[in-house]
Write a protein that holds these residues in place. Structure first.
Motif, PDB file in Angstrom:
ATOM      1  N   ASN A 280       0.813  -1.223   0.000  1.00 26.13           N
ATOM      2  CA  ASN A 280       0.000   0.000   0.000  1.00 26.13           C
ATOM      3  C   ASN A 280       0.846   1.271   0.000  1.00 26.13           C
ATOM      4  O   ASN A 280       0.468   2.296   0.571  1.00 26.13           O
ATOM      5  N   GLN A 282       2.077   4.678  -1.074  1.00 25.46           N
ATOM      6  CA  GLN A 282       1.255   5.726  -1.667  1.00 25.46           C
ATOM      7  C   GLN A 282       1.987   6.596  -2.684  1.00 25.46           C
ATOM      8  O   GLN A 282       1.384   7.462  -3.302  1.00 25.46           O
ATOM      9  N   ALA A 311      -6.110   4.292  -6.756  1.00 30.85           N
ATOM     10  CA  ALA A 311      -5.147   4.664  -5.713  1.00 30.85           C
ATOM     11  C   ALA A 311      -4.368   5.922  -6.083  1.00 30.85           C
ATOM     12  O   ALA A 311      -3.879   6.637  -5.204  1.00 30.85           O
ATOM     13  N   LYS A 384      -3.305  -0.691   6.255  1.00 29.06           N
ATOM     14  CA  LYS A 384      -4.474  -0.531   5.396  1.00 29.06           C
ATOM     15  C   LYS A 384      -5.031  -1.884   4.956  1.00 29.06           C
ATOM     16  O   LYS A 384      -6.248  -2.094   4.944  1.00 29.06           O
ATOM     17  N   GLU A 436      -6.110   9.223   4.844  1.00 31.38           N
ATOM     18  CA  GLU A 436      -4.935   9.484   4.023  1.00 31.38           C
ATOM     19  C   GLU A 436      -3.855  10.241   4.786  1.00 31.38           C
ATOM     20  O   GLU A 436      -2.682  10.069   4.554  1.00 31.38           O
ATOM     21  N   SER A 468       0.280   8.862   2.916  1.00 28.86           N
ATOM     22  CA  SER A 468       0.320   9.744   1.754  1.00 28.86           C
ATOM     23  C   SER A 468       0.883  11.121   2.105  1.00 28.86           C
ATOM     24  O   SER A 468       0.296  11.867   2.890  1.00 28.86           O
TER      25      SER A 468
END
Length: 759
Positions: A280, A282, A311, A384, A436, A468
């Motif tokens: 995951n 980002q 994404a 996540k 996020e 992120s």
């Protein structure tokens, strides 16, 4: 008579043979020329005395009377000090010494003899004519006498591995390749690295230095990585290497089909294990590589591809992304129904856990699929994925869970919340952050609340790639909160943020092509954290330069400008040394070239630098004198006489030698900081009017840049002010026998010094 141990005699006898006109048997028996017998005997005596931190210099005499002295050390500590010591005792006045380590040639018997003796950097210093040989020998003889008188180095405690790892990260942040490689060697010799961890750090080094070509083209390195489960940082580094080398130009200019052809010809489609888990992450570059790799599959899994495209969110609207959107829409319109459960089971069996997870989330749950989903989440090892499985299972009805599944789900709860819930910061509950942006903020709040330093840094390194940065940057209020937590921390929290500095610096500055204005408060606080560190190094100063450059480009108020200057003064006071002068001069030049909000503060910083230089005017090289002269003209102040005077009696001869050596040479300077490039060009023209100086600032591999790389006698690449495409263009087209100089700084002082020290 020279007496040595058998182990030392074995390699000394090889060094003093062959092309070396000094013979070991003659040196041992004192039948060699008197000077050489005395000098070699003195150096061998130092070798035998047992203090391994003392460097050793040994000569190789050629038939024509020229001499090459090899200088090296037997410990990293000795190697670190050797550069400055040689600069002080030898310099470039009567030799070709230029601070650049020499790569020993294993095919040369004399150099091969030194490979197993010296650690770290080895220097080869050559005297070509009688005058140079005489002065070089005299300087090294004085160096030897002083080393003989130096007290033995007390045995110091070995630095903790975590400290060395932190210094390694800082060297990468600064782009200091030599320092980073030395520290990697030190970690390797500590015995604390497994073979896979060593390979991971080698990839981290190449990625941190932007050497993407060496990651993606060396297929053996990538194949070796497939033998291990990869941590998120390595997945990110490898993915970004493919993006930078194959995808970036298409991302900026469009051309999906051509991009896919480039990737199809590369190894990316064949490295299934490397791309089995995205963790995951980002970072848009990573997501794009995973998505493009999926488009190379036959058949394409549209469900997985659409998940990856989603994404990307709204943070990436490049020409390539727009083409990807159209491509997926067209394929979706013509695709039929898919058996998602079968595809999920197949992906899971193939070890493609990211794809399997996406597909399992689209089908009704049963015990088998839940077990597989839990396994996928554990393999992904990010919060996540764990949260997605927990939410999915809790929403199912009619599926009776057995005890093993219940226990596995309980274990996923810890993975889903790696940062413990906050206890004493009510704001975190009253104003919860979005999914996020929560990672960075929650982590910083947890640190301030009193998190254990080792645990906090470990969690940051393992999970931050899934947080992120782009989403946080789009919320100025939250980025301000994050910066405030860092800048106002005290005690243990302050120390934790200092240890984590390079992770934050990497994510919020180095990884961003165009940092947004919202990051100004964070950069201010990072500069403050750097300035309050108890000990600093050249790498710290380089990082400070990058932060300052970014802050100046944002634009500062008078108060902010004054605070930045105060931080820079603190940094210079903490690291006030001759070795820091190039950094300080480049920094003053940057302040001069950018908009000034407080002329008194700027002049105060320059005056501080100048007063220090005046104390050691006799040691200031010509490149720095010229830089000072230009800056004094910028400030419209008369340059002090002490800085105008020659550093030594031979100054005029040195300048004449520089002019002669550069006469007729074609010197290329690549920099995107054009004012600094023009200053360097003008100064070099004054020093060597018969040379040709060419500036280039092309962003890609243009015909002009590639031709210049092939033809220039000397090529200076100011890589701190460059584009990666340009670097590989120069590297690919540059003949190996011609020099490619890479100053750490991007100012004119660093560029000029690099040229003068090379010549």
């Amino acid at each position: 008579m020279i007496e040595v141990t058998a182990s030392n005699e074995a390699w000394l006898s090889k060094l003093f043979s062959g092309r070396n006109q000094l013979r070991w048997e003659e040196l041992k028996s004192n039948t060699a020329p008197e000077f050489w017998s005395s000098e070699v005997s003195g150096w061998v005596s130092l070798l035998e005395e047992g203090d391994e931190n003392i460097p050793i210099c040994l000569p190789c005499l050629a038939e024509d009377g020229s001499v090459q002295w090899y200088a090296g050390a037997r410990t990293l500590q000795g190697s670190h000090a050797l550069t400055d010591e040689l600069r002080a005792f030898v310099g470039s006045s009567f030799s070709d010494y230029n601070d650049r380590p020499h790569d020993l040639d294993s095919a040369d018997p004399q150099e091969a003899a030194l490979e197993d003796v010296f650690v770290g950097s080895v220097f080869r210093i050559e005297g070509r004519n009688q005058k140079e040989v005489s002065n070089l020998n005299r300087s090294l003889s004085l160096f030897r006498v002083l080393l003989k008188r130096r007290p033995s180095t007390p045995k110091t405690a070995t630095r903790p591995f975590s400290i060395v790892r932190g210094l390694f990260d800082r060297a990468l942040s600064a782009g200091n390749e030599d320092e980073a490689r030395l520290l990697l060697t030190k970690m390797q010799r500590s015995g604390r690295l497994t073979s896979e961890n060593l390979k991971f750090l080698e990839v981290r080094l190449l990625a941190g230095l932007g050497l993407w070509h060496e990651i993606v083209v060396e297929s053996n390195r990538l194949r070796e990585l497939t033998d291990f489960p990869l941590p998120p940082r390595v997945v990110r580094d490898v993915s970004e290497a493919f993006y930078r080398f194959y995808v970036q130009s298409f991302d900026e200019n469009g051309g999906l089909e051509a991009c896919l052809e480039e990737l199809r010809a590369s190894s990316v489609a064949r490295l299934d294990k490397l791309f089995a888990r995205r963790h995951n992450i980002q970072h848009p570059a990573v997501i794009k590589v995973f998505l493009l790799r999926e488009l190379l599959q036959d058949p394409i899994d549209l469900v997985y591809a659409e998940t990856l495209f989603t994404a990307l969110g709204s943070h990436s609207t490049t020409p390539l992304v727009r083409e990807l959107s159209g491509f997926l829409e067209a394929r979706k319109a013509t695709s039929g129904e898919a058996d998602l459960r079968t595809e999920a089971d197949t992906a899971f069996a193939d070890g493609d856990y990211d794809r399997a997870m996406v597909l399992y989330l689209r089908v009704p749950a049963d015990l088998k699929s839940i077990r597989s989903m839990i396994a996928c989440a554990r393999f992904s090892a990010d919060e996540k994925s764990a949260r997605a499985v927990l939410d999915f299972v809790s929403a199912q009805s009619g599926v009776a869970l057995d005890e093993k599944i219940v226990n596995a789900l309980n274990a996923l709860e810890d993975q889903a919340e790696p940062i413990p819930k906050l206890r004493t910061l009510p704001d975190s509950e009253e104003t919860p952050t979005s999914n996020e942006t929560s990672g960075w903020l929650d982590w910083a709040r947890w640190v301030v609340e009193g998190a254990d330093q080792q645990e906090a840094v470990s969690i940051l390194r393992r999970h931050s790639d899934a947080w992120s940065v782009e989403a946080l940057c789009q919320d100025p209020e939250k980025i301000g909160d994050f910066a405030g937590l860092l800048g106002n921390a005290t005690g243990n929290a302050e120390q934790t943020f200092k240890v984590a500095f390079d992770e934050i610096f990497q994510n919020f500055l180095l990884d961003l092509e165009d940092p947004p204005l919202s990051l100004k408060p964070l950069y201010q606080d990072l500069l403050f954290i750097l300035g309050t560190s108890s000990s600093l190094s050249g790498s710290d100063l380089s990082v400070a330069m990058q932060l300052t450059s970014s802050l100046l480009s944002f634009g500062l108020t008078q108060k902010e400008y004054g605070e930045v200057i105060d931080h820079l003064n603190d940094l210079f006071e903490s690291e006030k040394a001759l070795s820091s002068l190039d950094w300080a001069l480049d920094l003053v030049e940057g302040l001069v070239l950018e908009r000034c909000q407080d002329e008194e503060a700027r002049l105060r910083f320059f005056t501080n630098v100048s007063l220090f230089a005046q104390q050691f005017a006799h040691r200031i090289p010509e490149s720095q004198r010229r830089a000072f002269g230009t800056l004094y003209r910028d400030f419209e102040i008369e340059m002090p006489a002490v800085l105008k005077e020659s550093a030594e009696v031979a100054q005029d001869d040195d300048l004449e030698n520089v002019s002669e050596r550069l006469a007729g040479k074609r010197i290329a300077i690549y920099t995107l900081t054009e004012p600094a490039g023009k200053r360097a060009r003008d100064t070099l023209r004054e020093l060597a009017p018969e040379s040709e100086i060419i500036l280039n600032s092309d962003h890609d591999c243009s015909r002009g840049l590639s031709a210049l790389a092939k033809s220039a006698d000397i090529f200076v690449f100011a890589w701190k002010s460059s584009k990666h495409q340009a670097f590989y263009c120069v590297k690919d087209h540059r003949p190996k026998e011609l020099p490619l100089l890479q100053p750490l700084g991007k100012g004119s002082a660093s560029i000029i010094r690099e040229v003068l020290e090379y010549t």
